[in-house]
Design a protein around this motif. Structure first.
Motif, short mmCIF file in Angstrom:
data_model
loop_
_atom_site.label_atom_id
_atom_site.label_comp_id
_atom_site.label_asym_id
_atom_site.label_seq_id
_atom_site.Cartn_x
_atom_site.Cartn_y
_atom_site.Cartn_z
N THR A 90 -0.57 6.31 -16.69
CA THR A 90 0.68 6.11 -15.96
C THR A 90 0.45 5.35 -14.67
OG1 THR A 90 1.60 8.17 -16.87
CG2 THR A 90 2.63 7.30 -14.87
N ALA A 91 -0.62 5.72 -13.94
CA ALA A 91 -0.93 5.05 -12.68
C ALA A 91 -1.24 3.57 -12.90
CB ALA A 91 -2.12 5.74 -12.01
N ILE A 92 -2.00 3.27 -13.95
CA ILE A 92 -2.35 1.87 -14.23
C ILE A 92 -1.10 1.06 -14.56
CG2 ILE A 92 -3.56 0.36 -15.85
CD1 ILE A 92 -5.77 2.47 -16.01
N SER B 166 1.94 9.69 -10.21
CA SER B 166 1.07 9.84 -11.38
C SER B 166 0.38 11.19 -11.38
CB SER B 166 0.03 8.71 -11.40
OG SER B 166 0.65 7.45 -11.47
N ALA B 167 -0.04 11.65 -10.19
CA ALA B 167 -0.65 12.97 -10.10
C ALA B 167 0.34 14.06 -10.48
CB ALA B 167 -1.18 13.20 -8.68
N ALA B 168 1.59 13.91 -10.03
CA ALA B 168 2.62 14.88 -10.40
C ALA B 168 2.88 14.87 -11.90
CB ALA B 168 3.92 14.58 -9.63
N VAL B 169 2.86 13.69 -12.51
CA VAL B 169 3.04 13.59 -13.96
C VAL B 169 1.91 14.30 -14.68
CG1 VAL B 169 3.03 11.97 -15.89
CG2 VAL B 169 4.42 11.48 -13.89
N SER B 170 0.67 14.13 -14.18
CA SER B 170 -0.47 14.80 -14.80
C SER B 170 -0.31 16.32 -14.75
CB SER B 170 -1.76 14.39 -14.10
OG SER B 170 -2.06 13.04 -14.31
N VAL B 171 0.10 16.82 -13.61
CA VAL B 171 0.30 18.26 -13.47
C VAL B 171 1.39 18.75 -14.42
CG1 VAL B 171 1.04 20.08 -11.88
CG2 VAL B 171 -0.53 18.32 -11.09
N ALA C 254 -8.28 17.14 -19.79
CA ALA C 254 -8.68 15.76 -20.10
C ALA C 254 -7.47 14.95 -20.57
CB ALA C 254 -9.78 15.75 -21.15
N ASP C 255 -6.65 15.53 -21.42
CA ASP C 255 -5.46 14.83 -21.91
C ASP C 255 -4.49 14.53 -20.76
OD1 ASP C 255 -6.39 14.82 -24.45
OD2 ASP C 255 -5.06 16.37 -25.22
N ALA C 256 -4.26 15.52 -19.92
CA ALA C 256 -3.34 15.33 -18.80
C ALA C 256 -3.88 14.28 -17.83
CB ALA C 256 -3.10 16.65 -18.07
N GLY C 257 -5.19 14.32 -17.59
CA GLY C 257 -5.79 13.33 -16.70
C GLY C 257 -5.70 11.93 -17.26
N ALA C 258 -5.96 11.79 -18.56
CA ALA C 258 -5.86 10.48 -19.19
C ALA C 258 -4.43 9.95 -19.14
CB ALA C 258 -6.34 10.55 -20.63
N PHE C 259 -3.47 10.84 -19.35
CA PHE C 259 -2.06 10.43 -19.29
C PHE C 259 -1.70 9.98 -17.87
CE2 PHE C 259 2.52 10.88 -19.14
CZ PHE C 259 2.91 10.42 -20.38
N GLY C 260 -2.19 10.75 -16.87
CA GLY C 260 -1.91 10.39 -15.48
C GLY C 260 -2.53 9.06 -15.10
N PRO D 230 0.81 -1.23 0.00
CA PRO D 230 0.00 0.00 0.00
C PRO D 230 0.84 1.27 0.00
CG PRO D 230 -0.15 -1.12 2.13
CD PRO D 230 0.53 -2.06 1.18
N LEU D 231 2.01 1.22 0.64
CA LEU D 231 2.88 2.41 0.64
C LEU D 231 3.41 2.68 -0.77
CD1 LEU D 231 4.92 1.78 3.92
CD2 LEU D 231 2.96 3.31 3.59
N VAL D 232 3.80 1.62 -1.47
CA VAL D 232 4.28 1.78 -2.84
C VAL D 232 3.17 2.31 -3.74
CG1 VAL D 232 5.09 0.52 -4.88
CG2 VAL D 232 6.10 0.05 -2.65
N LEU D 233 1.96 1.75 -3.59
CA LEU D 233 0.84 2.21 -4.41
C LEU D 233 0.50 3.67 -4.14
CD1 LEU D 233 -1.55 -0.89 -4.26
CD2 LEU D 233 -0.08 -0.17 -6.14
N ALA D 234 0.57 4.07 -2.87
CA ALA D 234 0.32 5.48 -2.55
C ALA D 234 1.38 6.37 -3.19
CB ALA D 234 0.30 5.67 -1.04
N GLY D 235 2.64 5.93 -3.14
CA GLY D 235 3.70 6.71 -3.78
C GLY D 235 3.53 6.80 -5.28
N LEU D 236 3.11 5.69 -5.90
CA LEU D 236 2.89 5.70 -7.34
C LEU D 236 1.71 6.59 -7.72
CD1 LEU D 236 3.46 1.94 -8.24
CD2 LEU D 236 5.05 3.85 -8.48
N LEU D 237 0.69 6.61 -6.87
CA LEU D 237 -0.46 7.49 -7.13
C LEU D 237 -0.02 8.95 -7.08
CD1 LEU D 237 -3.50 7.76 -7.59
CD2 LEU D 237 -3.81 7.75 -5.10
N ALA D 238 0.79 9.29 -6.09
CA ALA D 238 1.30 10.67 -6.00
C ALA D 238 2.18 10.99 -7.20
CB ALA D 238 2.09 10.84 -4.70
#
Length: 201
Positions: free
Chosen positions: A159-161, A54-59, A150-156, A44-52
């Motif tokens: 990436t998360a998946i 992915s969010a940074a990549v979207s931004v 929308a493009d940035a969100g789809a990319f994020g 879960p710690l790794v998944l939380a880090g990957l989620l963060a």
């Protein structure tokens, strides 16, 4: 005597923490059990880090695309073109609305003419807003903020998946290796511990 070889799926968090830190005084708790506890806590710690991440990549993607669209907007000029002939479809799939028509327009550099994209069935003499590049050639206009978001969100999300899939794959491979290691070491470990339990009884 049959003993449980693998920790139960519903092992309480406090037990996992105690076992992972080496403070579990149960004589049946082996190093491989501590390794599995650390693995269960790490996922879960790794998944939380990957989620963060992915969010940074979207931004980051949103900011880069926003700057690119601002630069594009500097070289786009909005004008109104008038179709000079009927629209002809270039996509014969059922339900398609894409078509092109000859058109004329006027902009600061002078009059221009060419083919523009219109909706199928557009008659001659219809006014259609278009964008021209610096050379006066019809071009795509800059995208709005919603499209960029929308493009940035789809990319994020993509990436998360991808990263989560790799994390789960790594977790599965590591867990399988630990399970095989536990199975190989169970009999020797039980042979050492069983006399202690028999003595207590």
């Amino acid at each position: 005597m049959t003993a449980q070889q693998h920790p139960a799926p519903h092992t309480p968090l406090r037990v996992l923490l105690r076992r992972a830190s080496g403070r579990d005084r149960n004589p049946l708790c082996r190093p491989v059990d501590r390794a599995r506890s650390r693995l269960a806590l790490a996922l879960p710690l790794v998944l939380a880090g990957l989620l963060a991440l992915s969010a940074a990549v979207s931004v980051l993607v949103f900011r880069v695309e926003t700057r690119a669209e601002r630069e594009t907007a500097r070289h786009r000029h909005a004008v109104v073109a008038t179709t000079a002939g009927p629209a002809s479809s270039d996509d014969f799939r059922p339900g398609s609305t894409r078509a092109h028509a000859p058109a004329r327009w006027t902009w600061p550099a002078g009059p221009g003419a060419g083919e523009i994209e219109v909706t199928a069935g557009t008659p001659a003499g219809t006014e259609v807003p278009i964008h021209l590049d610096d050379a006066g050639v019809p071009a795509d206009g800059p995208r709005d903020g919603a499209a960029l978001l929308a493009d940035a969100g789809a990319f994020g999300v993509g990436t998360a998946i991808c990263l989560a899939s790799l994390a789960f794959l790594g977790h599965t491979v590591r867990r399988g290796a630990l399970d095989r290691r536990a199975e190989r070491s169970w009999d020797p470990a039980w042979a050492r511990v069983e006399p202690l339990w028999t003595q207590r009884r």
